[in-house]
Design a protein around this motif. Structure first.
Motif, PDB file in Angstrom:
ATOM      1  N   LEU A  64      72.479  75.865  24.169  1.00  0.00           N
ATOM      2  CA  LEU A  64      71.208  75.231  23.814  1.00  0.00           C
ATOM      3  C   LEU A  64      70.827  74.162  24.823  1.00  0.00           C
ATOM      4  O   LEU A  64      71.594  73.252  25.111  1.00  0.00           O
ATOM      5  N   GLY A  65      69.625  74.288  25.384  1.00  0.00           N
ATOM      6  CA  GLY A  65      69.100  73.306  26.327  1.00  0.00           C
ATOM      7  C   GLY A  65      67.782  72.742  25.819  1.00  0.00           C
ATOM      8  O   GLY A  65      67.593  72.593  24.606  1.00  0.00           O
ATOM      9  N   ALA A  66      66.851  72.475  26.722  1.00  0.00           N
ATOM     10  CA  ALA A  66      65.571  71.896  26.316  1.00  0.00           C
ATOM     11  C   ALA A  66      64.573  72.038  27.454  1.00  0.00           C
ATOM     12  O   ALA A  66      64.939  72.291  28.600  1.00  0.00           O
ATOM     13  N   ASP A  67      63.283  71.877  27.119  1.00  0.00           N
ATOM     14  CA  ASP A  67      62.254  71.842  28.146  1.00  0.00           C
ATOM     15  C   ASP A  67      62.357  70.545  28.935  1.00  0.00           C
ATOM     16  O   ASP A  67      62.855  69.527  28.439  1.00  0.00           O
ATOM     17  N   THR A  68      61.860  70.567  30.166  1.00  0.00           N
ATOM     18  CA  THR A  68      61.892  69.376  31.005  1.00  0.00           C
ATOM     19  C   THR A  68      60.889  68.346  30.479  1.00  0.00           C
ATOM     20  O   THR A  68      59.690  68.623  30.423  1.00  0.00           O
ATOM     21  N   PRO A  69      61.339  67.145  30.091  1.00  0.00           N
ATOM     22  CA  PRO A  69      60.403  66.111  29.638  1.00  0.00           C
ATOM     23  C   PRO A  69      59.819  65.363  30.840  1.00  0.00           C
ATOM     24  O   PRO A  69      60.343  65.452  31.958  1.00  0.00           O
ATOM     25  N   SER A  70      58.753  64.638  30.627  1.00  0.00           N
ATOM     26  CA  SER A  70      58.147  63.864  31.710  1.00  0.00           C
ATOM     27  C   SER A  70      58.927  62.590  32.005  1.00  0.00           C
ATOM     28  O   SER A  70      58.905  62.078  33.122  1.00  0.00           O
ATOM     29  N   SER A  71      59.650  62.087  31.018  1.00  0.00           N
ATOM     30  CA  SER A  71      60.411  60.850  31.172  1.00  0.00           C
ATOM     31  C   SER A  71      61.744  61.119  31.868  1.00  0.00           C
ATOM     32  O   SER A  71      62.510  61.995  31.456  1.00  0.00           O
ATOM     33  N   ARG A  72      62.050  60.365  32.934  1.00  0.00           N
ATOM     34  CA  ARG A  72      63.324  60.500  33.634  1.00  0.00           C
ATOM     35  C   ARG A  72      64.494  60.189  32.710  1.00  0.00           C
ATOM     36  O   ARG A  72      65.543  60.850  32.776  1.00  0.00           O
ATOM     37  N   GLN A  75      65.085  63.054  30.500  1.00  0.00           N
ATOM     38  CA  GLN A  75      65.702  64.133  31.278  1.00  0.00           C
ATOM     39  C   GLN A  75      67.208  63.942  31.347  1.00  0.00           C
ATOM     40  O   GLN A  75      67.977  64.884  31.136  1.00  0.00           O
ATOM     41  N   LYS A  76      67.626  62.719  31.656  1.00  0.00           N
ATOM     42  CA  LYS A  76      69.058  62.444  31.779  1.00  0.00           C
ATOM     43  C   LYS A  76      69.762  62.647  30.437  1.00  0.00           C
ATOM     44  O   LYS A  76      70.891  63.169  30.387  1.00  0.00           O
ATOM     45  N   TRP A  77      69.109  62.246  29.353  1.00  0.00           N
ATOM     46  CA  TRP A  77      69.733  62.401  28.035  1.00  0.00           C
ATOM     47  C   TRP A  77      69.896  63.877  27.691  1.00  0.00           C
ATOM     48  O   TRP A  77      70.960  64.301  27.224  1.00  0.00           O
ATOM     49  N   ARG A  78      68.865  64.657  27.926  1.00  0.00           N
ATOM     50  CA  ARG A  78      68.954  66.094  27.640  1.00  0.00           C
ATOM     51  C   ARG A  78      69.974  66.776  28.555  1.00  0.00           C
ATOM     52  O   ARG A  78      70.686  67.685  28.131  1.00  0.00           O
ATOM     53  N   THR A 221      54.538  70.167  32.926  1.00  0.00           N
ATOM     54  CA  THR A 221      55.679  69.292  33.168  1.00  0.00           C
ATOM     55  C   THR A 221      56.986  69.955  32.746  1.00  0.00           C
ATOM     56  O   THR A 221      58.028  69.704  33.349  1.00  0.00           O
ATOM     57  N   ARG A 222      56.952  70.834  31.745  1.00  0.00           N
ATOM     58  CA  ARG A 222      58.196  71.469  31.302  1.00  0.00           C
ATOM     59  C   ARG A 222      58.735  72.437  32.348  1.00  0.00           C
ATOM     60  O   ARG A 222      59.896  72.841  32.284  1.00  0.00           O
ATOM     61  N   PHE A 223      57.904  72.805  33.318  1.00  0.00           N
ATOM     62  CA  PHE A 223      58.354  73.636  34.422  1.00  0.00           C
ATOM     63  C   PHE A 223      58.472  72.827  35.718  1.00  0.00           C
ATOM     64  O   PHE A 223      58.572  73.405  36.803  1.00  0.00           O
ATOM     65  N   GLY A 224      58.435  71.509  35.599  1.00  0.00           N
ATOM     66  CA  GLY A 224      58.558  70.657  36.770  1.00  0.00           C
ATOM     67  C   GLY A 224      57.258  70.365  37.490  1.00  0.00           C
ATOM     68  O   GLY A 224      57.262  69.793  38.588  1.00  0.00           O
ATOM     69  N   GLY A 225      56.136  70.747  36.887  1.00  0.00           N
ATOM     70  CA  GLY A 225      54.840  70.493  37.499  1.00  0.00           C
ATOM     71  C   GLY A 225      54.331  69.088  37.233  1.00  0.00           C
ATOM     72  O   GLY A 225      54.965  68.299  36.532  1.00  0.00           O
TER      73      GLY A 225
END
Length: 374
Positions: A64-72, A75-78, A221-225
C-alpha cells in the motif's frame, strides 16, 4: 545472486501511471532474471494490480502506497510509511536496491542485504544519513560530484552507472513523420521549462509558422506535475500569443506514447532544473525513435545525450532563451538530407544505452560489494 528492488511509494510497477525510473527498473529486473538471478521487486499496490505476481521471472510484491501530495512534509511521511511496510515483508538478499528516502535508514545490511542506494535527483544532504549503504550510485557525473562535495567521506562508495534505454514498444502500424512537429514528453512542471517552449512557439508564429508544438505529460500534482494553475497559465500564454501548441495530457500507454515519438521530427527538453535533473530518460527514448533532440544547457545531458548531429543545446539562462530555443529547433529540422543523417546518428547513440549493456554494469557492481555488507 538474490537481488531485491524497492521502488517508491507513489507509482505502480508496471508503469500504469508513468514513471521513468519505475520503467527502467522494471526492465532491468527482467534482464537480471533472464540471466539466472533471483529478483524480487517491491512497488505500490494500486490500480487493480495483484499484491503478488511473477512477470518474466521477476517476483513482484506490492505494498500500500499513496498519491504524491503537494506538501514536501507529507511526501516524506508517506514515503516513511510505505518503506516501513516494505521492511516488514523483506526477505534476505545479496543486494537491495533502494529508491526511497528512508530505505537506507530502515533497512539492515545484516538482515536484508547490501544496501545499494540509487540516486536520481540532485542530493539535498541526505547522503550523510546513509552510513550503512555499501554503494551510493547515480547516473551522471554532475550528481556524483554533488554527492562527494556534500559528503567527502562518501568518495569510495560513489559509483556512476548511466540510465538505460527502456525497451521500445512496437508501433501498431507505421507512423508518418511530420517534418514540422516539435515534441515534449514529461511532467508539466515549472522546472521543466515548458513556459520557454510555449514562448518559442509564440515566436514561431512569425518566424516559422509551419511548426507545430505538442506537449505530452501529466500536470496533476499526484503525478509530479505543477498542478491546475500551471496548466492554465501555459494554455493562456499559448492562446494569448496564438501559439500552435497542443497539450495532450497524460499518455501512460507505451504503444500510444511511441506514436508521438515516431511522429515528431524534433524532441525538445528545455529543463531549468540544474539541481533537479540527473539523467532524463525521455530524450533518450526520442533518440531511439530517430528523433533529433534539443535540450537546455545542463551538465546532466553530457553523459547520455552528449553532442553531435543528433543533439543540440541552447542557453536556457540567456535573456532571449526562448528565441535561442526556436533557433535550435529550426536548425535541428534543417533539410531532409541533414535531418536524415541526424536521425540515423540518434539511433546509433541511443543503442549505446541498451538494457543488456547497463545490466552488465550493475551486475558487475553487485558482484564486488564489500563482504561485510552482504
Amino acid at each position: 545472486m538474490k537481488i531485491t528492488i524497492v521502488q517508491g511509494a507513489f507509482y505502480p510497477v508496471p508503469t500504469l501511471r508513468g514513471g521513468a525510473i519505475e520503467k527502467i527498473w522494471f526492465a532491468l529486473g527482467q534482464e537480471f532474471a533472464r540471466r539466472g538471478h533471483e529478483v524480487t521487486h517491491y512497488s505500490r499496490l494500486c490500480d487493480g494490480l495483484p499484491a503478488r505476481e511473477t512477470i518474466s521471472g521477476v517476483r513482484h510484491i506490492r505494498v500500500l502506497g499513496a498519491d504524491t501530495p503537494s506538501s514536501r512534509l507529507r511526501q516524506k511521511w508517506r514515503d516513511f510509511c510505505f518503506t516501513w511496510r516494505v521492511r516488514g515483508k523483506l526477505t534476505p538478499a545479496d543486494v537491495i536496491i533502494t529508491h526511497t528516502f528512508f530505505s537506507p535508514m530502515l533497512f539492515s545490511p545484516r538482515r536484508h542485504g547490501a544496501i545499494w542506494v540509487h540516486v536520481q535527483r540532485y542530493p539535498q544532504g541526505q547522503m550523510r544519513f546513509y552510513p550503512q549503504a555499501a554503494r551510493l550510485q547515480t547516473v551522471s557525473r554532475v550528481i556524483a560530484h554533488a554527492m562527494v562535495n556534500q559528503l567527502p567521506s562518501s568518495l569510495d562508495r560513489v559509483r556512476i552507472i548511466r540510465n538505460p534505454l527502456p525497451p521500445l514498444a512496437q508501433l501498431a502500424q507505421p507512423i508518418a513523420r511530420d517534418p514540422n512537429l516539435v515534441l515534449f514528453v514529461g511532467r508539466l512542471h515549472a522546472e521543466k521549462g515548458i513556459e520557454l517552449l510555449v514562448e518559442a512557439a509564440a515566436l514561431a508564429r512569425s518566424q516559422a509558422p509551419s511548426l507545430r508544438f505538442r506537449v505530452v505529460g501529466p500536470h496533476e500534482t499526484r503525478f509530479g506535475g505543477g498542478g491546475d494553475a500551471l496548466l492554465e497559465k501555459l494554455k493562456l500564454l499559448a492562446q494569448s500569443s496564438d501559439a500552435n501548441v497542443e497539450f495532450t495530457g497524460s499518455v501512460f500507454d507505451e504503444a500510444a506514447l511511441a506514436t508521438h515519438y515516431a511522429a515528431a521530427s524534433v524532441f525538445v527538453y528545455p529543463s531549468l532544473a540544474a539541481k533537479g535533473e540527473a539523467s532524463p530518460v525521455a530524450p533518450l527514448e526520442a533518440l531511439a525513435r530517430g528523433c533529433p533532440v534539443v535540450t537546455s544547457d545542463l551538465e546532466c545531458f553530457n553523459d547520455t545525450i552528449g553532442f553531435g548531429a543528433f543533439a543540440s543545446r541552447f542557453d536556457h539562462t540567456a535573456a532571449d532563451a526562448s528565441a535561442r530555443l526556436l533557433t535550435s529547433i529550426r536548425a535541428a529540422i534543417g533539410n531532409p538530407v541533414s535531418w536524415s543523417v541526424a536521425s540515423e546518428a540518434a539511433i546509433v547513440r541511443a543503442n549505446e544505452f541498451s538494457i543488456e549493456r547497463i545490466a552488465t554494469e550493475y551486475l558487475a557492481g553487485f558482484s564486488v560489494l564489500p563482504a561485510d555488507e552482504s
